[in-house]
Scaffold this active site. Structure first.
Site, mmCIF file in Angstrom:
data_model
loop_
_atom_site.group_PDB
_atom_site.id
_atom_site.type_symbol
_atom_site.label_atom_id
_atom_site.label_comp_id
_atom_site.label_asym_id
_atom_site.label_seq_id
_atom_site.Cartn_x
_atom_site.Cartn_y
_atom_site.Cartn_z
ATOM 1 N N SER A 75 0.810 -1.231 0.000
ATOM 2 C CA SER A 75 0.000 0.000 0.000
ATOM 3 C C SER A 75 0.835 1.270 0.000
ATOM 4 C CB SER A 75 -0.932 0.006 1.208
ATOM 5 O OG SER A 75 -0.181 0.099 2.414
ATOM 6 N N LYS B 27 0.575 4.779 6.940
ATOM 7 C CA LYS B 27 0.086 5.603 5.829
ATOM 8 C C LYS B 27 0.773 6.965 5.885
ATOM 9 C CE LYS B 27 -3.005 2.437 4.747
ATOM 10 N NZ LYS B 27 -2.907 1.629 3.524
#
Length: 408
Positions: free
Chosen positions: A198, A259
């Site tokens: 990701s 993230k």
């Protein structure tokens, strides 16, 4: 010859013998000792010279000068001599060697008390020396042992305490090491491995990263297993746009996610046609490379992956990865970030579940309390296929080009 003439001759001989010839010192000493040992025998010698009393009135005794000058003996010295046992007279103990040129008086004088005390002390010291030679001595191991038997005591002398002490020291060392490791993990650094794609192209699966804990302060999630010791953050610092942050998933407060911080409190975030917008303005992005991938997620083949350089307001720049338009998260509503929350997105925009997904399956907005730390560096990296249980893969799958890479 008459008795008178005999007496006169004796007197004449005595007068001639009054001045005796000098004799060696040893002779005088022996003579003096004879007089001291037999004081009663000296008187008959003088009596032999006198005429026995055969008539009515005894004649006066004639004074005769002895061959050796008489020795004056102190009273305290004379008493032990008179009281001596006969066996000591018949078999006298050998006298010690005389000092150089002693006088007869010195030979008769008994040793003073300090000398006798010194002799007794020397005798006691000689006995103590033989006894001290067998006293316990200290070995290098610290055990007392007798120097004659050659046994240093060993482990039996302490009843096995040395082995117990070694185990205690080992346990203490391990406990201290664990304590230091926990302190470092809570207050300084925490390592993480990247399990997914990701965050490509900046973080790949198999990267081993280090996260700083002090950058954002400390919450209960900074401690292993997130014990509810307190609420909020201690020494909290707000993250900045563009930081790569590790946090606990808000839906369970257990799973670790990584993230990039895109929206801070007060921002409005939206995706329009695959372009990020902040506060109504599009974020600048520039295409860097384009490459064809053989297989993508969902079984799609022949897709082109594009690498772009995105620059946030304030000048923070980094690379992102995109597979083109028309994906589910390429167009979203506007998300307003409230106070105490942050909006997170993955750098692999079409292959990341992040704050754009507000359902229970997504991430949603992340509370400040859930922040763990800031990702700082890639320490090590292994390619896909490396396994902890396969030591050969540690070397065959290592990715040296990513070691010690500073994250932006």
């Amino acid at each position: 010859m008459t008795e008178e003439n005999k007496t006169t001759e004796t007197d004449d001989h005595g007068a001639h013998d009054a001045t005796p010839t000098p004799e060696p010192v040893e002779s005088d000493t022996a003579h003096a000792e004879t007089h001291a040992a037999h004081p009663a025998e000296a008187e008959p010698a003088a009596a032999d010279v006198e005429e026995p009393a055969s008539h009515g009135e005894p004649e006066p005794a004639v004074e005769v000068t002895p061959d050796v000058e008489p020795v004056v003996v102190p009273e305290e010295a004379a008493e032990p001599v008179v009281a001596a046992e006969p066996e000591h007279v018949s078999e006298p103990e050998p006298a010690p060697a005389p000092e150089p040129e002693p006088t007869p008086a010195e030979a008769m004088t008994p040793p003073p008390e300090p000398i006798a005390a010194a002799a007794a002390l020397a005798a006691a010291s000689s006995g103590a020396g033989s006894e001290s030679s067998r006293r316990p001595v200290w070995s290098d191991e610290g055990d007392a042992h007798d120097g004659d038997d050659g046994d240093d005591g060993g482990d039996e002398s302490d009843g096995g305490k040395s082995d117990k002490n070694e185990w205690v020291e080992i346990i203490k060392t391990v406990a201290i090491a664990l304590f230091i490791a926990i302190l470092l993990r809570i207050f300084l650094f925490q390592p993480f491995t990247i399990p997914s794609a990701s965050m490509e192209p900046n973080l790949y699966e198999g990267d081993y990263i280090v996260v700083s804990k002090w950058t954002y302060g400390y919450s209960k999630h900074a401690i292993p297993y997130s014990p509810p010791l307190f609420e909020g953050r201690i020494m909290g610092n707000a993250p900045e746009r563009g930081d790569i942050a590790v946090f606990k998933l808000p839906s369970d407060n257990k799973t670790d996610y990584i993230k990039r911080v895109i929206g801070v409190p007060g921002d409005r975030v939206q995706m329009i046609n695959n372009v990020l917008h902040l506060n109504g303005e599009p974020v600048e992005n520039v295409v860097v490379t384009g490459a064809q991938v053989a297989e993508m997620f969902d079984g799609q083949n022949g897709q082109t992956v594009t690498t772009l350089r995105e620059t946030l307001p304030g000048g923070r720049s980094y690379q992102i990865q995109d597979f083109g338009p028309n994906y589910s998260l390429d167009n979203t509503p506007v998300f307003e970030v409230p106070e105490g929350y942050y909006f997170m997105m993955g750098d692999n925009r079409d292959n990341s579940i992040d704050s754009r997904e507000q359902s229970a399956m997504g991430v949603g907005l992340v509370p400040a309390e859930n922040l763990i730390g800031k990702a700082e560096m890639i320490l090590f990296s292994w390619e896909e296929g490396a396994s902890l249980w396969n030591p050969i893969s540690w070397f065959s799958k290592v990715n040296l080009s990513r070691f010690f890479t500073v994250l932006k």
